[in-house]
Design a protein around this motif. Sequence first.
Motif, PDB file in Angstrom:
ATOM      1  N   LEU A  43       0.799  -1.211   0.000  1.00  0.00           N
ATOM      2  CA  LEU A  43       0.000   0.000   0.000  1.00  0.00           C
ATOM      3  C   LEU A  43       0.836   1.268   0.000  1.00  0.00           C
ATOM      4  O   LEU A  43       0.468   2.265  -0.622  1.00  0.00           O
ATOM      5  CB  LEU A  43      -0.956  -0.004   1.198  1.00  0.00           C
ATOM      6  CG  LEU A  43      -2.071  -1.057   1.150  1.00  0.00           C
ATOM      7  CD1 LEU A  43      -2.917  -0.980   2.403  1.00  0.00           C
ATOM      8  CD2 LEU A  43      -2.938  -0.874  -0.087  1.00  0.00           C
ATOM      9  N   SER A  44       1.965   1.249   0.698  1.00  0.00           N
ATOM     10  CA  SER A  44       2.786   2.462   0.763  1.00  0.00           C
ATOM     11  C   SER A  44       3.303   2.871  -0.602  1.00  0.00           C
ATOM     12  O   SER A  44       3.573   4.042  -0.854  1.00  0.00           O
ATOM     13  CB  SER A  44       3.967   2.246   1.721  1.00  0.00           C
ATOM     14  OG  SER A  44       4.767   1.162   1.283  1.00  0.00           O
ATOM     15  N   GLU A  45       3.414   1.904  -1.530  1.00  0.00           N
ATOM     16  CA  GLU A  45       3.858   2.215  -2.883  1.00  0.00           C
ATOM     17  C   GLU A  45       2.682   2.340  -3.848  1.00  0.00           C
ATOM     18  O   GLU A  45       2.726   3.131  -4.794  1.00  0.00           O
ATOM     19  CB  GLU A  45       4.818   1.125  -3.376  1.00  0.00           C
ATOM     20  CG  GLU A  45       6.130   1.069  -2.593  1.00  0.00           C
ATOM     21  CD  GLU A  45       7.049  -0.021  -3.106  1.00  0.00           C
ATOM     22  OE1 GLU A  45       6.647  -0.733  -4.058  1.00  0.00           O
ATOM     23  OE2 GLU A  45       8.153  -0.173  -2.557  1.00  0.00           O
ATOM     24  N   THR A  46       1.626   1.559  -3.603  1.00  0.00           N
ATOM     25  CA  THR A  46       0.485   1.575  -4.510  1.00  0.00           C
ATOM     26  C   THR A  46      -0.255   2.903  -4.445  1.00  0.00           C
ATOM     27  O   THR A  46      -0.602   3.501  -5.468  1.00  0.00           O
ATOM     28  CB  THR A  46      -0.489   0.426  -4.169  1.00  0.00           C
ATOM     29  OG1 THR A  46       0.202  -0.812  -4.254  1.00  0.00           O
ATOM     30  CG2 THR A  46      -1.674   0.414  -5.128  1.00  0.00           C
ATOM     31  N   GLY A  50       0.999  11.866  -6.345  1.00  0.00           N
ATOM     32  CA  GLY A  50       1.845  12.246  -7.467  1.00  0.00           C
ATOM     33  C   GLY A  50       2.049  11.166  -8.492  1.00  0.00           C
ATOM     34  O   GLY A  50       2.524  11.440  -9.598  1.00  0.00           O
ATOM     35  N   GLU A  51       1.680   9.916  -8.157  1.00  0.00           N
ATOM     36  CA  GLU A  51       1.887   8.821  -9.095  1.00  0.00           C
ATOM     37  C   GLU A  51       0.857   8.831 -10.227  1.00  0.00           C
ATOM     38  O   GLU A  51       1.170   8.463 -11.358  1.00  0.00           O
ATOM     39  CB  GLU A  51       1.824   7.481  -8.358  1.00  0.00           C
ATOM     40  CG  GLU A  51       3.018   7.216  -7.443  1.00  0.00           C
ATOM     41  CD  GLU A  51       4.300   7.004  -8.232  1.00  0.00           C
ATOM     42  OE1 GLU A  51       4.287   6.223  -9.201  1.00  0.00           O
ATOM     43  OE2 GLU A  51       5.307   7.632  -7.881  1.00  0.00           O
ATOM     44  N   HIS A  52      -0.384   9.222  -9.912  1.00  0.00           N
ATOM     45  CA  HIS A  52      -1.455   9.206 -10.903  1.00  0.00           C
ATOM     46  C   HIS A  52      -2.271  10.490 -10.829  1.00  0.00           C
ATOM     47  O   HIS A  52      -2.435  11.074  -9.763  1.00  0.00           O
ATOM     48  CB  HIS A  52      -2.386   8.002 -10.684  1.00  0.00           C
ATOM     49  CG  HIS A  52      -1.711   6.678 -10.873  1.00  0.00           C
ATOM     50  ND1 HIS A  52      -1.136   5.971  -9.837  1.00  0.00           N
ATOM     51  CD2 HIS A  52      -1.499   5.926 -11.995  1.00  0.00           C
ATOM     52  CE1 HIS A  52      -0.621   4.847 -10.307  1.00  0.00           C
ATOM     53  NE2 HIS A  52      -0.830   4.800 -11.614  1.00  0.00           N
ATOM     54  N   ASP A  53      -2.798  10.884 -11.984  1.00  0.00           N
ATOM     55  CA  ASP A  53      -3.669  12.061 -12.030  1.00  0.00           C
ATOM     56  C   ASP A  53      -5.078  11.735 -11.562  1.00  0.00           C
ATOM     57  O   ASP A  53      -5.800  12.626 -11.108  1.00  0.00           O
ATOM     58  CB  ASP A  53      -3.711  12.624 -13.452  1.00  0.00           C
ATOM     59  CG  ASP A  53      -2.362  13.159 -13.889  1.00  0.00           C
ATOM     60  OD1 ASP A  53      -1.957  14.205 -13.381  1.00  0.00           O
ATOM     61  OD2 ASP A  53      -1.707  12.498 -14.725  1.00  0.00           O
ATOM     62  N   ALA A  54      -5.491  10.486 -11.690  1.00  0.00           N
ATOM     63  CA  ALA A  54      -6.822  10.085 -11.235  1.00  0.00           C
ATOM     64  C   ALA A  54      -6.879   8.579 -11.060  1.00  0.00           C
ATOM     65  O   ALA A  54      -6.164   7.828 -11.738  1.00  0.00           O
ATOM     66  CB  ALA A  54      -7.901  10.539 -12.208  1.00  0.00           C
ATOM     67  N   TRP A  55      -7.731   8.154 -10.135  1.00  0.00           N
ATOM     68  CA  TRP A  55      -8.023   6.748  -9.919  1.00  0.00           C
ATOM     69  C   TRP A  55      -9.474   6.498 -10.298  1.00  0.00           C
ATOM     70  O   TRP A  55     -10.362   7.288  -9.953  1.00  0.00           O
ATOM     71  CB  TRP A  55      -7.816   6.378  -8.445  1.00  0.00           C
ATOM     72  CG  TRP A  55      -6.371   6.278  -8.034  1.00  0.00           C
ATOM     73  CD1 TRP A  55      -5.389   7.194  -8.236  1.00  0.00           C
ATOM     74  CD2 TRP A  55      -5.775   5.191  -7.341  1.00  0.00           C
ATOM     75  NE1 TRP A  55      -4.207   6.757  -7.712  1.00  0.00           N
ATOM     76  CE2 TRP A  55      -4.410   5.525  -7.146  1.00  0.00           C
ATOM     77  CE3 TRP A  55      -6.241   3.980  -6.848  1.00  0.00           C
ATOM     78  CZ2 TRP A  55      -3.522   4.681  -6.497  1.00  0.00           C
ATOM     79  CZ3 TRP A  55      -5.362   3.137  -6.184  1.00  0.00           C
ATOM     80  CH2 TRP A  55      -4.011   3.486  -6.025  1.00  0.00           C
ATOM     81  N   ALA A  72      -6.793   6.233  -1.663  1.00  0.00           N
ATOM     82  CA  ALA A  72      -6.265   7.226  -2.595  1.00  0.00           C
ATOM     83  C   ALA A  72      -6.868   8.598  -2.317  1.00  0.00           C
ATOM     84  O   ALA A  72      -6.171   9.622  -2.319  1.00  0.00           O
ATOM     85  CB  ALA A  72      -6.543   6.792  -4.033  1.00  0.00           C
ATOM     86  N   ALA A  73      -8.178   8.641  -2.083  1.00  0.00           N
ATOM     87  CA  ALA A  73      -8.840   9.919  -1.804  1.00  0.00           C
ATOM     88  C   ALA A  73      -8.318  10.548  -0.524  1.00  0.00           C
ATOM     89  O   ALA A  73      -8.158  11.772  -0.429  1.00  0.00           O
ATOM     90  CB  ALA A  73     -10.355   9.709  -1.717  1.00  0.00           C
TER      91      ALA A  73
END
Length: 298
Positions: A43-46, A50-55, A72-73
Amino acid sequence: MRICFLVEEQYRHDGMPVDVIRQLSAWGHRVDVLRPGGSLLKLSETVRAGEHDAWVLKTVSGGPGLTLLEAAANVGLTTVNDARSIRGVRDKALAAVIAEHHGLPVPVTYAAARPEEFAEIPDAAYPLVVKPADGSSGRAVRLVPSPDRLPTAGEEGMGGMLIAQPYVPNSGVDLKVYCVDGELYATERCSPLHPGQPVRERQVPLTAEVAAIATEVGAVFGLDLYGLDIVRGPDGPVLVDVNDFPSFRQVPDAVARVAWAILRLADAGPNRAGAAATAPGPAPFAPDRTAAPVGGAA
């Protein structure tokens, strides 16, 4: 843009979201797909800002995907739909309370942990529609004609919180209304309570009354991409279900429209809950568009 889709096993081959993922990739965007429940996730990496613009979530109601979307939210990432809004419609008992509180036309709703407890409902309320509070895709929906015909706790789908609503007399044809980027589309389909009804699924005109209900659903629940089930009863349309990220069947150019909406919502950021439903008009869309901007949705 870089988009992360949460897709559970049940939907890994469905056009929604598979074709949307392909469309976004064809437009030059990077799409990562996570399968919650199907692999080990650190989870700490998932979930990392900054990794994704949207989920984007496309999972069954009771699956683990919503927990990841909520994670994520909670670290400030953009989700489609808003994670709190999804929770509000996936719990059908909660959704019924929210809808009734805001004046939407919903049936009287009862909740119980065991189906036999619905025997306390007055006989005059029967027949009842009984279903799991976390159900989806018509799973385990039962039409119960009388208290002596109630399902038992051991039957499939009858575990956990259940809801029951008086059956709304109708023709056996449900109206499914979809909202994509502020635009509404209506289709007719066979009711899951009347599987033998000969109904050709097709797009139909949307009445002003049903359009007003659909728009209010988006505003009340804070949804951007959603669908609702309407039963046309003797006293007018009745709202019987709300779904986040449905199939969008019969929506013209559905794949491109949904993909474009995801980009626009990703570009709008995490504080735009219900933006599509409450905006004064839909974002421009050209069905013959061969590429969407890679740097953003505007």
